[in-house]
Design a protein around this motif. Structure first.
Motif, short mmCIF file in Angstrom:
data_model
loop_
_atom_site.label_atom_id
_atom_site.label_comp_id
_atom_site.label_asym_id
_atom_site.label_seq_id
_atom_site.Cartn_x
_atom_site.Cartn_y
_atom_site.Cartn_z
N GLN A 1 -3.41 1.21 6.72
CA GLN A 1 -4.61 1.69 7.39
C GLN A 1 -5.67 1.99 6.34
O GLN A 1 -5.36 2.34 5.21
CB GLN A 1 -4.33 2.96 8.19
CG GLN A 1 -3.71 2.72 9.56
CD GLN A 1 -3.52 4.01 10.32
OE1 GLN A 1 -2.55 4.72 10.14
NE2 GLN A 1 -4.46 4.31 11.20
N THR B 1 -7.02 0.39 12.63
CA THR B 1 -5.68 0.41 13.19
C THR B 1 -4.69 -0.05 12.11
O THR B 1 -5.09 -0.47 11.02
CB THR B 1 -5.58 -0.52 14.40
OG1 THR B 1 -5.99 -1.85 14.01
CG2 THR B 1 -6.50 -0.05 15.53
N ASP C 1 -17.29 14.67 10.52
CA ASP C 1 -17.04 13.83 11.70
C ASP C 1 -17.96 12.62 11.76
O ASP C 1 -17.60 11.60 12.35
CB ASP C 1 -17.21 14.67 12.98
CG ASP C 1 -16.19 15.78 13.08
OD1 ASP C 1 -15.02 15.54 12.75
OD2 ASP C 1 -16.57 16.91 13.47
N LYS D 1 -8.54 12.66 8.12
CA LYS D 1 -9.72 13.52 8.26
C LYS D 1 -10.37 13.70 6.90
O LYS D 1 -9.67 13.95 5.91
CB LYS D 1 -9.34 14.88 8.85
CG LYS D 1 -8.80 14.81 10.27
CD LYS D 1 -8.42 16.19 10.78
CE LYS D 1 -7.87 16.12 12.21
NZ LYS D 1 -7.48 17.45 12.72
N SER E 1 -2.20 12.95 8.01
CA SER E 1 -1.08 13.54 8.75
C SER E 1 -0.41 12.45 9.59
O SER E 1 -1.06 11.53 10.08
CB SER E 1 -1.54 14.70 9.65
OG SER E 1 -2.54 14.27 10.54
N SER E 2 0.90 12.57 9.74
CA SER E 2 1.69 11.56 10.44
C SER E 2 1.49 11.64 11.95
O SER E 2 1.52 12.72 12.53
CB SER E 2 3.17 11.73 10.10
OG SER E 2 3.99 10.89 10.89
N ASN E 3 1.31 10.50 12.60
CA ASN E 3 1.28 10.45 14.06
C ASN E 3 2.68 10.36 14.64
O ASN E 3 2.92 10.77 15.78
CB ASN E 3 0.47 9.24 14.54
CG ASN E 3 -1.01 9.38 14.24
OD1 ASN E 3 -1.52 10.48 14.06
ND2 ASN E 3 -1.71 8.26 14.17
N GLU F 1 1.20 17.67 5.64
CA GLU F 1 -0.07 16.97 5.47
C GLU F 1 -0.30 16.74 3.99
O GLU F 1 0.08 17.55 3.15
CB GLU F 1 -1.20 17.83 6.05
CG GLU F 1 -2.55 17.16 6.08
CD GLU F 1 -3.61 18.05 6.70
OE1 GLU F 1 -4.28 17.62 7.65
OE2 GLU F 1 -3.76 19.20 6.22
N VAL G 1 -1.29 6.88 11.01
CA VAL G 1 -1.58 8.24 10.56
C VAL G 1 -2.96 8.65 11.04
O VAL G 1 -3.77 7.82 11.44
CB VAL G 1 -1.51 8.36 9.02
CG1 VAL G 1 -0.11 8.12 8.50
CG2 VAL G 1 -2.51 7.41 8.35
N THR G 2 -3.21 9.96 11.02
CA THR G 2 -4.53 10.49 11.30
C THR G 2 -5.19 10.88 9.99
O THR G 2 -4.55 11.53 9.15
CB THR G 2 -4.45 11.73 12.22
OG1 THR G 2 -3.90 11.33 13.48
CG2 THR G 2 -5.82 12.34 12.44
N SER H 1 -9.41 4.14 5.86
CA SER H 1 -10.43 5.04 6.38
C SER H 1 -11.61 5.05 5.41
O SER H 1 -11.41 5.03 4.19
CB SER H 1 -9.87 6.46 6.55
OG SER H 1 -10.87 7.33 7.07
#
Length: 261
Positions: free
Chosen positions: A172, A166, A159, A150, A192-194, A201, A147-148, A174
């Motif tokens: 995962q 990974t 950022d 943010k 959000s799904s890759n 989302e 997943v991504t 973050s």
């Protein structure tokens, strides 16, 4: 077929049975969503005849699914069938079976649709003003593409000091590092799904609590009684524990251990 028989023309009629099949195009939409988030898998069939097709949904064990299934009528040569999940808890693979209504002898076809369900767990912190700390967002049961993630401060994307691992064992992690904590704040972790970018989302909140510590120090004569005090300002209201320790890190035996609410 015409041919001559005894010098005269004869007509022989052959009955020809034609089995007609129409080539349709099937497009599916898979999803990867957070646990408990309503979503729908779709199966779109285009280039169908006016009488349409019959669509059946089955789970990974080939069990027929009747609830939360809806198939549209034919519109501009297209039909859409949906399988809705009100409160998904587990990932799974589903099949969309399609059969022609116009030509019953046509072959049935099936396509596979995937539902991925992940779990989000955030870790909040309460720290002393001016210290460094890290907020975490763990996503488990993710698909291999991951997943991504943010991080946002209100509507502003962050950022700097953000890291994401990974996929390891379907998980995962973050992190958002706060270099110099100053005020209480809520940060949002958006996922959000890759694998299936059309998936909804999701987000969760990680809370940073910042308190200020004030300690009183005194110079006194040897052998006299002295009382040191330590106060906290800005604690969140949850229970915290205070104790005293000496320069070696050992807890002071004759100190009063307080629970502050």
């Amino acid at each position: 077929e015409y041919f001559m028989r005894n010098g005269s023309m004869a007509l022989t009629v052959f009955n020809v049975h034609v089995l007609e099949r129409l080539i349709s195009v099937v497009t599916t939409t898979s999803r990867e969503v957070r646990i408990g988030t309503q979503t729908a898998l779709t199966c779109a069939i285009s280039n169908v005849l006016p009488s349409g097709v019959t669509v059946q949904w089955r789970d990974g064990s080939k069990n027929l699914l009747d609830e939360n299934v809806q198939t549209s009528s034919v519109l501009n040569g297209k039909q859409i069938s949906t399988l809705t999940f009100r409160n998904p808890e587990f990932s799974g693979t589903y099949s969309c079976f399609i059969r022609s209504n116009s030509f019953v002898n046509s072959d049935e076809c099936s396509v596979t649709v995937t539902l991925g369900v992940y779990v989000v767990t955030t870790t909040s912190r309460e720290v002393r003003m001016g210290t460094q700390t890290t907020l975490t967002c763990a996503i488990s049961n993710v698909l291999p593409s991951g997943v991504t993630v943010k991080w946002r401060d209100g509507n502003t994307q962050i950022d700097e000091n953000v890291d994401i691992s990974t996929v390891v064992n379907d998980e995962q992690m973050s992190t958002l590092t706060i270099m110099n904590a100053q005020i209480d704040y809520q940060y949002s972790c958006f996922i959000s799904s890759n694998t299936f970018p059309d998936s909804a989302e999701s987000y969760d909140v990680a809370i940073l609590g910042v308190y200020e510590m004030k300690v009183s120090s005194y110079d006194v004569l040897a052998g006299t009684v002295a009382t040191l005090s330590c106060s906290l300002e800005g604690i969140t209201g949850k229970t915290v524990r205070l104790w005293w320790s000496n320069s070696k890190g050992n807890q002071v035996v004759n100190s009063k251990d307080h629970t502050v609410r």
